[in-house]
Enzyme design. Structure first.
Site, short mmCIF file in Angstrom:
data_model
loop_
_atom_site.label_atom_id
_atom_site.label_comp_id
_atom_site.label_asym_id
_atom_site.label_seq_id
_atom_site.Cartn_x
_atom_site.Cartn_y
_atom_site.Cartn_z
N ASP A 142 0.86 -1.21 0.00
CA ASP A 142 0.00 0.00 0.00
C ASP A 142 0.88 1.24 0.00
O ASP A 142 1.87 1.34 0.74
CB ASP A 142 -0.90 -0.02 1.24
CG ASP A 142 -1.96 1.10 1.20
OD1 ASP A 142 -2.98 0.89 0.50
OD2 ASP A 142 -1.72 2.17 1.80
N ASN A 170 -2.59 12.76 -3.63
CA ASN A 170 -3.64 13.07 -4.62
C ASN A 170 -4.24 14.44 -4.40
O ASN A 170 -4.40 15.22 -5.34
CB ASN A 170 -4.78 12.05 -4.49
CG ASN A 170 -4.81 11.11 -5.72
OD1 ASN A 170 -4.07 11.36 -6.67
ND2 ASN A 170 -5.63 10.09 -5.63
N ASP A 201 -1.97 9.35 -10.41
CA ASP A 201 -1.95 8.20 -11.35
C ASP A 201 -0.54 7.91 -11.82
O ASP A 201 -0.12 6.75 -11.91
CB ASP A 201 -2.85 8.51 -12.56
CG ASP A 201 -4.34 8.50 -12.20
OD1 ASP A 201 -4.70 7.97 -11.10
OD2 ASP A 201 -5.17 8.94 -13.03
N GLU A 220 -4.62 2.58 -4.12
CA GLU A 220 -3.16 2.63 -4.09
C GLU A 220 -2.60 1.31 -3.54
O GLU A 220 -1.45 1.26 -3.13
CB GLU A 220 -2.70 3.82 -3.24
CG GLU A 220 -2.98 3.71 -1.77
CD GLU A 220 -4.40 4.08 -1.35
OE1 GLU A 220 -5.29 4.13 -2.23
OE2 GLU A 220 -4.62 4.27 -0.14
#
Lengths: 470, 332
Positions: A339, A347, A356, A382
């Site tokens: 993770d 983000n 991304d 993620e």
């Protein structure tokens, strides 16, 4: 080409037309000759017999006048002398066996036999001169005759002639030996039989050769041409240079063969064209199929791949994991649950496009650090997973640690396009069958280890620890 | 096909089966026998069958033998006719051939037995005479004339008779003069000039005897003379010493005639009566036993004698060149 039917008419065996025609010709000729010969012999026999009767009657006719004269003066000894003389002299080709003079009521008034050496007393009845015939002869105005056989089976002819000299003085009756006549008929018959057979043979051969020339040879040529055509030689033709029905048949056959040849060649040409077209269509179809297969593969790929990172998606991950887990006696499989730390904040700070790009770079880095047999997948958001087949937990931990280190030391500026600072990941590690027996349980164990790593400060790899027994 | 191949086998039985079966039949004769004449009461002469008032029938004959002998020969026939016809039949012997024709023409005989030549003469003089029947002699209706020579004679044909001696029977004889005379003419021998000498022997037997005796080189006789003599050596003639040089003509035997005055019904009955008399029956043989050579009578036709007529014309024509008397007028 149609396969040859071995039972078809072209392989039939038996007498050919030639043999049959020869037999028929010989039979017809022989039958005709037999009929004609039979009739001829019959009429020849009749002619001989009629001739014998006529000669006998005429011989007796010449005897009539002197005998009548003897009777007229009742000179019976002279009558005897005449009859004896005639019996001795005989007739031409016919021996007289017996001659007699009958009176008006059929009684024998004088008689003589040819062969008096036998010593027997000759009687009229010995020579077939029975009462009815004598009466018939005495009463008839004509010369009467009849044929009889003596006890030895020899044919005899008895003829009577009225002894007329002005008046009827009596009847002269003579019996003749017909054996010479029979012999003549027999010789003539066998000569005719021989001639008939010879003639029939010559005529039969002549008819056969004629029929052969006119019918059999053309038919054989036609049959040979037909057989050749059946074998596939469409150029075969029948040579029949005759201006008759068979010649016309051969012409028609040859025309038909020519038409068939031209039709077949046209057909073959069309078949070739069609075959080429079908092949072309097949090739096109194969191309379309290939495209289709490609599209299907793409679809499959798309179905099992994560659109953002290009690695396997969660679905494929689950399938692969299921293959390795749940089967007994499998080598240990280690699951890494990865993770990205503080990704929400990233983000929110730099925007989703940067997020991304970061995810894509993390996936690339993770993929680089794995073996070809390992499966890296995006689990969601993620979160990534890595299935490491045939990997014990300690090796898995080393791999996890190496991956974590590689990411935490990686400079993401180039990948993100801006400086986003340090990126780290937390990794939970669990191993089948050590930690879990099923895939769901394994995921839960790895997830629990990941949670532990997060709780312990992130940027670290934590192996699932088996809780102490309660 | 197999059946077809058997067909040739038919040949042999077919050819062998041609043996004609035993048969019988008739061969038609060219001269059917005439129907037999009526007999019995149908032959009895009634008054209307004879000239009015006549109650006897005179039977005239030529004197070819002595009157006594002739009577002995022919009387049984006259007697038999008397019985059959129911009318007295008288035998009347003429003095010669010519006399018989004359008596017949004059109605002095009712029925006459004419030699062929006499018949032709009589027909000339009495054209409407009735021809009743023709005599059968020795069972024959006709005879011929033989011109005989001795067996050692060099003559091969009639022409070889030139310069030889010839015996005739009689100038009135058909077989003994008329026919052989005609035959010599036809052969190119003139009987009037080419023969060295001729002899009229009078009878056939005498002519034959003259030849056998060497008095002549050739003799013309009736064939019946020879036939008779062959089976009858009574006369002592050596017939082995003569041979037939030529045959001359075919001569019908004597004609029996009735004078024109006899009614046709009577003529028919007399004709039937004659035709009923022959040597086939025992009775006939008894009646004819004495009649020299006569064995019966058959129906007659005038044209049967045409050959005699023609020969007579030829012979007479030739004789006329030499001023000889008419054949029928000749005397013995």
């Amino acid at each position: 080409m149609r396969p040859v039917d071995r039972t078809s008419r072209l392989v039939r065996r038996g007498r050919g037309i030639g043999t049959r025609l020869a037999l028929m010709a010989a039979a017809v000729v022989l039958l005709t000759m037999a009929l004609a010969g039979g009739l001829l012999i019959r009429s020849m026999g009749q002619v001989y017999h009629t001739e014998a009767r006529t000669r006998a009657a005429s011989l007796l006719g010449t005897l009539a006048v002197p005998c009548a004269m003897a009777v007229s003066v009742n000179a019976l000894e002279r009558l005897d002398a005449y009859l004896s003389e005639v019996a001795r002299a005989g007739g031409e080709h016919m021996d007289i066996l017996h001659v007699a003079m009958l009176d008006s009521s059929g009684r024998v008034i004088a008689q003589a036999v040819a062969d008096e050496r036998s010593g027997e007393v000759a009687t009229a009845s010995m020579f077939g001169l029975d009462e009815p015939f004598r009466r018939r002869a005495a009463n008839s105005a004509d010369a009467e005759w009849r044929e009889t056989r003596d006890p030895a089976g020899h044919l005899r002819l008895t003829v009577s002639t009225p002894a007329v000299s002005g008046l009827r003085w009596g009847t002269i009756v003579a019996t003749f030996d017909l054996r010479p006549v029979e012999l003549r008929v027999r010789i003539a018959r066998w000569a005719l039989v021989g001639l008939s057979l010879l003639f029939a043979a010559v005529l039969g051969i002549e008819m056969y050769s004629g029929l052969s020339r006119m019918v059999v040879t053309p038919v054989r040529r036609l049959a040979a041409a037909a057989a050749a055509i059946q074998r596939g030689n469409l150029g075969a033709r029948a040579e029949v240079p005759q201006n008759d029905e068979l010649g016309r048949l051969a012409d028609a056959f040859n025309d038909m063969a020519a038409q068939m040849q031209s039709y077949t060649e046209g057909l073959e040409r069309k078949v070739a064209e069609r075959s080429a077209e079908v092949q072309r269509k097949n090739e096109q179809l194969e191309a379309v199929n290939a495209q289709l297969e490609q599209a299907v593969a793409e679809l499959a790929r798309l179905a099992s791949q994560d659109a953002l990172t290009g690695i396997a998606n969660r679905r494929q991950f689950m399938e692969v994991l299921e293959r390795h887990v749940g089967k007994p006696a499998q080598p240990p499989t280690t699951l890494l649950m990865v993770d990205v730390d503080h990704f929400k904040r990233l983000n929110d700070t730099f925007g989703h496009p940067v997020g991304d790009r970061v995810l894509r770079e993390v996936a690339r880095l993770l993929g680089t650090g794995l073996r070809g047999t390992d499966l890296l997948a995006r689990y969601g958001g993620e979160e990534f997973t890595a299935v490491l087949p045939a990997t014990p937990p300690d090796v898995g931990f080393e791999v996890a640690e190496r991956l974590r280190t590689a990411i935490s030391h990686h400079d993401f500026r180039e990948a993100a396009g801006i400086d986003i600072g340090k990126v780290s990941v937390s990794i939970g590690i669990a191993c089948h069958p050590i930690h879990a027996a099923t895939s769901a349980e394994l995921i839960r164990c790895a997830d629990e280890a990941l949670y532990t790593a997060k709780r312990e400060g992130r940027d670290r790899a934590v192996a699932f620890r088996v809780p102490p027994p309660a | 096909m197999r059946r077809l191949a058997l067909l040739p086998l038919l040949l042999v039985p077919l050819l062998l089966a041609c043996e004609p079966p035993l048969d019988a039949g008739s061969i038609a004769m060219h001269q059917p026998a005439p129907p037999p004449p009526p007999t019995g009461a149908a032959l009895l002469l009634q008054p209307e069958d004879l000239p009015p008032g006549q109650t006897v029938l005179r039977l005239g004959v030529t004197p070819y033998s002595s009157p006594a002998a002739l009577t002995a020969e022919l009387q049984p026939i006259a007697n038999w006719l008397t019985g059959v016809l129911g009318v007295q039949v008288q035998l009347k012997i003429a003095s010669n051939y010519e006399d018989l024709v004359a008596q017949f023409a004059a109605g002095q005989v009712d029925v006459a037995l004419f030699s062929p030549l006499s018949y032709v003469m009589a027909r000339r003089r009495v054209p409407d005479l009735h021809l009743l029947a023709q005599t059968l002699s020795y069972g024959a209706a006709s005879y011929t004339s033989y011109i005989l020579v001795r067996v050692d004679d060099p003559a091969q044909g009639l022409r070889d008779l030139k310069g030889r001696r010839m015996a005739w029977v009689d100038p009135f004889s058909t077989a003994g003069y008329l026919f052989p005379y005609d035959a010599l003419l036809v052969a190119g021998v003139d009987p009037e000039r080419d023969l060295r000498s001729t002899l009229f022997a009078g009878t056939h037997e005498a002519a034959l005897a003259a030849l056998v005796a060497g008095q002549v080189d050739a003799a013309a006789v009736s064939s019946s003379t020879l036939v008779l003599k062959r089976g009858d050596p009574v006369h002592g003639l050596d017939l082995g010493s003569v041979r037939i040089l030529a045959r001359a003509g075919r001569i019908p035997y004597d004609a029996t005639c009735a004078r024109p005055a006899i009614p046709v019904s009577g003529v028919r009955k007399i004709s039937w009566a004659l035709q009923n008399l022959d040597t086939r029956s025992q009775q006939g043989r008894a009646v004819l036993a004495t009649a020299e050579g006569i064995t019966g009578w058959i129906p007659a036709a005038d044209d049967t004698y045409d050959g005699v007529r023609a020969a007579l014309v030829r012979v007479q024509k030739h004789r006329d060149q030499f001023g000889r008397p008419e054949v029928g007028r000749a005397t013995r």
